[in-house]
Design a protein around this motif. Structure first.
Motif, PDB file in Angstrom:
ATOM      1  N   GLN A   1       0.845  -1.192   0.000  1.00 55.37           N
ATOM      2  CA  GLN A   1       0.000   0.000   0.000  1.00 55.37           C
ATOM      3  C   GLN A   1       0.882   1.243   0.000  1.00 55.37           C
ATOM      4  O   GLN A   1       2.057   1.181   0.369  1.00 55.37           O
ATOM      5  N   PRO A   2       0.335   2.368  -0.430  1.00 58.72           N
ATOM      6  CA  PRO A   2       1.074   3.628  -0.299  1.00 58.72           C
ATOM      7  C   PRO A   2       0.893   4.190   1.102  1.00 58.72           C
ATOM      8  O   PRO A   2      -0.148   4.008   1.734  1.00 58.72           O
ATOM      9  N   PHE A   3       1.913   4.833   1.602  1.00 52.06           N
ATOM     10  CA  PHE A   3       1.881   5.414   2.939  1.00 52.06           C
ATOM     11  C   PHE A   3       2.544   6.786   2.877  1.00 52.06           C
ATOM     12  O   PHE A   3       3.660   6.916   2.359  1.00 52.06           O
ATOM     13  N   SER A   4       1.859   7.783   3.372  1.00 50.39           N
ATOM     14  CA  SER A   4       2.384   9.143   3.326  1.00 50.39           C
ATOM     15  C   SER A   4       3.250   9.407   4.546  1.00 50.39           C
ATOM     16  O   SER A   4       2.753   9.415   5.676  1.00 50.39           O
ATOM     17  N   LEU A   5       4.535   9.589   4.319  1.00 58.37           N
ATOM     18  CA  LEU A   5       5.432   9.924   5.427  1.00 58.37           C
ATOM     19  C   LEU A   5       5.105  11.300   5.989  1.00 58.37           C
ATOM     20  O   LEU A   5       5.326  11.574   7.167  1.00 58.37           O
ATOM     21  N   VAL A   6       4.581  12.168   5.138  1.00 64.49           N
ATOM     22  CA  VAL A   6       4.081  13.471   5.572  1.00 64.49           C
ATOM     23  C   VAL A   6       2.587  13.482   5.289  1.00 64.49           C
ATOM     24  O   VAL A   6       2.178  13.374   4.132  1.00 64.49           O
ATOM     25  N   PRO A   7       1.737  13.574   6.332  1.00 64.25           N
ATOM     26  CA  PRO A   7       0.292  13.495   6.127  1.00 64.25           C
ATOM     27  C   PRO A   7      -0.195  14.486   5.074  1.00 64.25           C
ATOM     28  O   PRO A   7       0.194  15.660   5.064  1.00 64.25           O
ATOM     29  N   GLY A   8      -1.040  13.975   4.170  1.00 68.59           N
ATOM     30  CA  GLY A   8      -1.605  14.811   3.113  1.00 68.59           C
ATOM     31  C   GLY A   8      -0.836  14.792   1.817  1.00 68.59           C
ATOM     32  O   GLY A   8      -1.369  15.174   0.782  1.00 68.59           O
ATOM     33  N   GLU A   9       0.428  14.359   1.859  1.00 71.12           N
ATOM     34  CA  GLU A   9       1.213  14.290   0.635  1.00 71.12           C
ATOM     35  C   GLU A   9       1.060  12.908  -0.003  1.00 71.12           C
ATOM     36  O   GLU A   9       0.580  11.968   0.619  1.00 71.12           O
ATOM     37  N   SER A  10       1.442  12.801  -1.283  1.00 73.56           N
ATOM     38  CA  SER A  10       1.349  11.520  -1.970  1.00 73.56           C
ATOM     39  C   SER A  10       2.252  10.506  -1.278  1.00 73.56           C
ATOM     40  O   SER A  10       3.333  10.824  -0.806  1.00 73.56           O
ATOM     41  N   GLY A  11       1.786   9.264  -1.217  1.00 74.57           N
ATOM     42  CA  GLY A  11       2.494   8.255  -0.460  1.00 74.57           C
ATOM     43  C   GLY A  11       3.570   7.543  -1.245  1.00 74.57           C
ATOM     44  O   GLY A  11       3.710   7.711  -2.458  1.00 74.57           O
TER      45      GLY A  11
END
Length: 437
Positions: free
Chosen positions: A306-316
């Motif tokens: 899955q994709p995970f955003s290291l910075v919330p709100g940014e593309s993962g």
């Protein structure tokens, strides 16, 4: 001669199997000594079980020690470059031969009486051979107990049953979906670092079910992920997608789809192009639509991408975790968790993916903590006296028909939130326990 206790249990298992067909599963199965003992005797002794990824033992002499059921196995790369698996037990008096979980050795020498073996299993050294055995001992007859092995796309499996079908037949078409995790780019995948490894008061079957496509729990157990922007989906769209299973074999995968998620989103553009070239047109059609892919190879090997955003709100950033649930007792297991990365990806992407994996599904990962808190409580409740005759409902999607437009193999239904995969998983589990595999 079968005892009355054995007959009673076998009758109960037949009832459990019938209940699964009707959408019921017994709570006690998640924490019960009799069930655990039967799994050791009838399931793990016959099924193909994951041992290692080939990238963990890349050079001659490299080895890891792993388990199939309660059997400790040495998995080694021999001097000829092939992979050998043997029971980690000296043939002289049964001492554990290799005491390290990983390393490099051309030979293993027993610390008790000094019998020495090649890492391929042949006995080559016996102290006082002439004086003690006077020519009676034939070394070639006393090598390590060998374990049947086979591999697919870097995954090394072992099977204790010499009469079991081939690994290819055992996977039964699930390779189509495994390729999404294992054939990223032209050179496939590799493990990134050693596995996280810990013991938990959790039954292995709870984990195997969850990773066979349980999207139902995500908006509840991991709600913070939506609220803080770590997911590229929302609670209202998270159920969209497909549940795919291989009927009669137990394997299943949940394929989550978000309407606005870009094709192969979360992968660098150059890697995405190489991935497309490594997949069949049917795989590209399926995988390009997938946001989250969470699947289980029966019995106890799972994957999640899955994709995970290291910075919330940014593309993962996409990451892949591979995990093995090794049972060590009723309601207790040993957890192995790896991060898989494409071999031909940039080091920058590999490091970013590993960081995302660690934050989400490493031993102290945020999602991992959510899951294990729930799984531990389920296991504890399943061991209480009042649940002996309590069933759980598995009736989602009982009337679901196969999505005839879906190009992938198996029984594929919509939506992703569905119990179809779980009924398939438990049906296969019951087949093994009643001795009909």
């Amino acid at each position: 001669m079968t005892s009355s206790v054995d007959r009673s249990l076998d009758d109960e298992l037949q009832g459990i199997r019938q209940g699964i067909r009707e959408g019921r599963f017994p709570a006690r199965a998640f924490n019960d000594q009799q069930i655990y003992d039967l799994e050791q005797d009838r399931l793990f002794s016959r099924a193909w079980c994951f041992l290692a990824h080939e990238s963990e033992i890349p050079a001659p002499g490299d080895y890891v020690t792993r388990y199939i059921g309660n059997n400790n196995i040495i998995v080694a790369r021999t001097e000829h470059g092939d992979i050998s698996a043997n029971l980690n037990m000296c043939r002289h008096r049964g001492n554990m031969l290799c005491k390290s979980e990983m390393g490099n050795a051309s030979h293993f020498r027993c610390s008790y009486h000094g019998w020495t073996y090649k890492n391929s299993g042949e006995l080559i050294g016996v102290p006082y051979m002439k004086e003690g055995y006077e020519g009676r001992l034939k070394r070639k007859e006393w090598g390590l107990v060998n374990v049947r092995v086979d591999s697919y796309a870097g995954l090394v499996f072992g099977c204790l049953d010499p009469d079991a079908p081939s690994l290819e037949e055992y996977l039964g078409g699930f390779q189509f979906y495994l390729d999404f995790y294992l054939k990223q780019g032209g050179e496939g995948s590799e493990v990134h670092g050693p596995p996280d490894h810990w013991v938990a008061e959790t039954d292995w079957k709870i984990c195997a079910e969850n990773f066979a496509g349980d999207g139902y729990h995500t908006p509840v157990a991991h709600q913070w992920g939506f609220n803080l922007g770590y997911f590229p989906s929302s609670g209202s769209t998270h159920s969209q997608g497909w549940a795919a299973s291989i009927p009669g074999l137990g394997h299943g995968i949940g394929l989550g789809h978000s309407p606005n998620f870009p094709p192969f989103g979360g992968f660098p553009d150059d890697l995405a192009e190489r991935m497309k070239a490594s997949f069949t047109p049917e795989q590209v059609e399926v995988f390009s639509q997938v946001r989250t892919a969470v699947g289980t190879v029966f019995p106890n090997l799972s994957f999640l991408m899955q994709p995970f955003s290291l910075v919330p709100g940014e593309s993962g950033v996409r990451f892949v975790t591979m995990r093995l649930y090794h049972p060590v007792g009723p309601g207790r297991m040993e957890m192995y968790s790896w991060c898989l990365v494409p071999k031909d990806a940039s080091q920058e992407y590999k490091d970013e993916a590993y960081r995302a994996y660690t934050l989400a599904f490493g031993q102290a990962g945020t999602f991992e903590q959510d899951d294990f808190e729930n799984w531990t409580k389920v296991t504890r409740a399943a061991g209480s006296t009042m649940v002996k005759n309590v069933d759980f409902p598995y009736i989602m999607g009982m009337e679901s028909e196969r999505d005839k437009d879906f190009p992938g193999p198996g029984h594929v239904v919509r939506p992703y939130v569905n119990d179809t995969n779980f009924r398939n998983l438990w049906s296969r589990w019951a087949d093994y326990l009643v001795g009909e595999v």
